[in-house]
Design a protein around this motif. Sequence first.
Motif, PDB file in Angstrom:
ATOM      1  N   PHE A   5       0.869  -1.173   0.000  1.00  0.00           N
ATOM      2  CA  PHE A   5       0.000   0.000   0.000  1.00  0.00           C
ATOM      3  C   PHE A   5       0.902   1.217   0.000  1.00  0.00           C
ATOM      4  CE2 PHE A   5       0.747  -1.375   4.331  1.00  0.00           C
ATOM      5  CZ  PHE A   5       1.199  -0.220   4.950  1.00  0.00           C
ATOM      6  N   LEU A   6       0.360   2.353  -0.370  1.00  0.00           N
ATOM      7  CA  LEU A   6       1.146   3.577  -0.397  1.00  0.00           C
ATOM      8  C   LEU A   6       1.146   4.230   0.981  1.00  0.00           C
ATOM      9  CD1 LEU A   6       0.031   5.128  -3.807  1.00  0.00           C
ATOM     10  CD2 LEU A   6       2.065   3.764  -3.305  1.00  0.00           C
ATOM     11  N   THR A   7       2.337   4.583   1.435  1.00  0.00           N
ATOM     12  CA  THR A   7       2.505   5.226   2.737  1.00  0.00           C
ATOM     13  C   THR A   7       2.429   6.745   2.577  1.00  0.00           C
ATOM     14  OG1 THR A   7       4.895   5.429   2.473  1.00  0.00           O
ATOM     15  CG2 THR A   7       4.067   3.350   3.420  1.00  0.00           C
ATOM     16  N   ASP A   8       2.456   7.443   3.691  1.00  0.00           N
ATOM     17  CA  ASP A   8       2.485   8.910   3.638  1.00  0.00           C
ATOM     18  C   ASP A   8       3.727   9.387   2.883  1.00  0.00           C
ATOM     19  OD1 ASP A   8       0.093   9.185   4.991  1.00  0.00           O
ATOM     20  OD2 ASP A   8       1.045   9.473   6.951  1.00  0.00           O
ATOM     21  N   ALA A   9       4.852   8.731   3.098  1.00  0.00           N
ATOM     22  CA  ALA A   9       6.079   9.089   2.378  1.00  0.00           C
ATOM     23  C   ALA A   9       5.906   8.861   0.879  1.00  0.00           C
ATOM     24  CB  ALA A   9       7.267   8.277   2.908  1.00  0.00           C
ATOM     25  N   ASP A  10       5.201   7.791   0.517  1.00  0.00           N
ATOM     26  CA  ASP A  10       4.927   7.524  -0.899  1.00  0.00           C
ATOM     27  C   ASP A  10       4.077   8.639  -1.501  1.00  0.00           C
ATOM     28  OD1 ASP A  10       6.286   5.085  -0.781  1.00  0.00           O
ATOM     29  OD2 ASP A  10       4.451   3.974  -0.309  1.00  0.00           O
ATOM     30  N   HIS A  11       3.091   9.093  -0.763  1.00  0.00           N
ATOM     31  CA  HIS A  11       2.239  10.167  -1.256  1.00  0.00           C
ATOM     32  C   HIS A  11       3.048  11.446  -1.470  1.00  0.00           C
ATOM     33  CE1 HIS A  11      -1.842   8.421  -1.107  1.00  0.00           C
ATOM     34  NE2 HIS A  11      -1.278   7.607  -0.235  1.00  0.00           N
ATOM     35  N   ASN A  12       3.981  11.725  -0.561  1.00  0.00           N
ATOM     36  CA  ASN A  12       4.851  12.886  -0.734  1.00  0.00           C
ATOM     37  C   ASN A  12       5.738  12.710  -1.961  1.00  0.00           C
ATOM     38  OD1 ASN A  12       3.842  14.150   1.555  1.00  0.00           O
ATOM     39  ND2 ASN A  12       5.407  13.290   2.887  1.00  0.00           N
ATOM     40  N   GLY A  13       6.262  11.509  -2.148  1.00  0.00           N
ATOM     41  CA  GLY A  13       7.082  11.228  -3.321  1.00  0.00           C
ATOM     42  C   GLY A  13       6.292  11.349  -4.610  1.00  0.00           C
ATOM     43  N   LEU A  14       5.057  10.888  -4.595  1.00  0.00           N
ATOM     44  CA  LEU A  14       4.191  11.004  -5.773  1.00  0.00           C
ATOM     45  C   LEU A  14       3.936  12.471  -6.099  1.00  0.00           C
ATOM     46  CD1 LEU A  14       2.357   9.890  -7.978  1.00  0.00           C
ATOM     47  CD2 LEU A  14       0.568   9.613  -6.233  1.00  0.00           C
ATOM     48  N   GLU A  15       3.698  13.259  -5.077  1.00  0.00           N
ATOM     49  CA  GLU A  15       3.495  14.691  -5.292  1.00  0.00           C
ATOM     50  C   GLU A  15       4.740  15.324  -5.930  1.00  0.00           C
ATOM     51  OE1 GLU A  15       2.626  18.731  -2.729  1.00  0.00           O
ATOM     52  OE2 GLU A  15       1.854  16.830  -1.965  1.00  0.00           O
ATOM     53  N   ASN A  16       5.914  14.965  -5.432  1.00  0.00           N
ATOM     54  CA  ASN A  16       7.155  15.480  -6.015  1.00  0.00           C
ATOM     55  C   ASN A  16       7.301  15.051  -7.466  1.00  0.00           C
ATOM     56  OD1 ASN A  16       7.942  16.790  -3.674  1.00  0.00           O
ATOM     57  ND2 ASN A  16       9.129  15.047  -2.934  1.00  0.00           N
ATOM     58  N   LEU A  17       6.988  13.795  -7.754  1.00  0.00           N
ATOM     59  CA  LEU A  17       7.077  13.280  -9.111  1.00  0.00           C
ATOM     60  C   LEU A  17       6.130  14.040 -10.046  1.00  0.00           C
ATOM     61  CD1 LEU A  17       8.225  11.010 -10.996  1.00  0.00           C
ATOM     62  CD2 LEU A  17       6.154   9.745 -10.424  1.00  0.00           C
ATOM     63  N   LEU A  18       4.907  14.256  -9.598  1.00  0.00           N
ATOM     64  CA  LEU A  18       3.948  15.011 -10.403  1.00  0.00           C
ATOM     65  C   LEU A  18       4.441  16.435 -10.653  1.00  0.00           C
ATOM     66  CD1 LEU A  18       0.628  13.779  -8.787  1.00  0.00           C
ATOM     67  CD2 LEU A  18       1.449  13.274 -11.096  1.00  0.00           C
ATOM     68  N   ASN A  19       5.019  17.053  -9.628  1.00  0.00           N
ATOM     69  CA  ASN A  19       5.552  18.407  -9.797  1.00  0.00           C
ATOM     70  C   ASN A  19       6.678  18.441 -10.825  1.00  0.00           C
ATOM     71  OD1 ASN A  19       3.827  19.718  -7.999  1.00  0.00           O
ATOM     72  ND2 ASN A  19       5.145  19.295  -6.258  1.00  0.00           N
ATOM     73  N   VAL A  20       7.580  17.459 -10.777  1.00  0.00           N
ATOM     74  CA  VAL A  20       8.674  17.402 -11.745  1.00  0.00           C
ATOM     75  C   VAL A  20       8.117  17.242 -13.153  1.00  0.00           C
ATOM     76  CG1 VAL A  20      10.637  16.021 -12.552  1.00  0.00           C
ATOM     77  CG2 VAL A  20      10.430  16.588 -10.130  1.00  0.00           C
ATOM     78  N   ALA A  21       7.158  16.346 -13.314  1.00  0.00           N
ATOM     79  CA  ALA A  21       6.582  16.107 -14.643  1.00  0.00           C
ATOM     80  C   ALA A  21       5.837  17.335 -15.164  1.00  0.00           C
ATOM     81  CB  ALA A  21       5.653  14.899 -14.601  1.00  0.00           C
ATOM     82  N   LEU A  22       4.974  17.900 -14.347  1.00  0.00           N
ATOM     83  CA  LEU A  22       4.176  19.042 -14.790  1.00  0.00           C
ATOM     84  C   LEU A  22       5.034  20.287 -15.013  1.00  0.00           C
ATOM     85  CD1 LEU A  22       1.051  18.540 -12.513  1.00  0.00           C
ATOM     86  CD2 LEU A  22       1.256  18.053 -14.959  1.00  0.00           C
TER      87      LEU A  22
END
Length: 75
Positions: A5-22
């Motif tokens: 499952f995705l952890t809070d740290a994973d959610h933060n990492g996903l947010e960073n990834l989305l920011n880099v992509a966008l």
Amino acid sequence: MTKKFLTDADHNGLENLLNVALDGYKNGEMTRETAVGGLVQVIAAIDTGNYAEARYWFQNPHMVKEEIGGGEIFD
């Protein structure tokens, strides 16, 4: 052992990834296809239960700017 499952740290990492992509697309650092391709890889990894690969992307968000090579093995 990889958590299934995705952890809070994973959610933060996903947010960073989305920011880099966008931001990368917005600033002309990458094409739309490159940004979308990287995000598709992460979504597919999560969809297939490959959380180790998804976490690798979360920890290395700059990878979204690179061409998608494939063939990596994530445990």
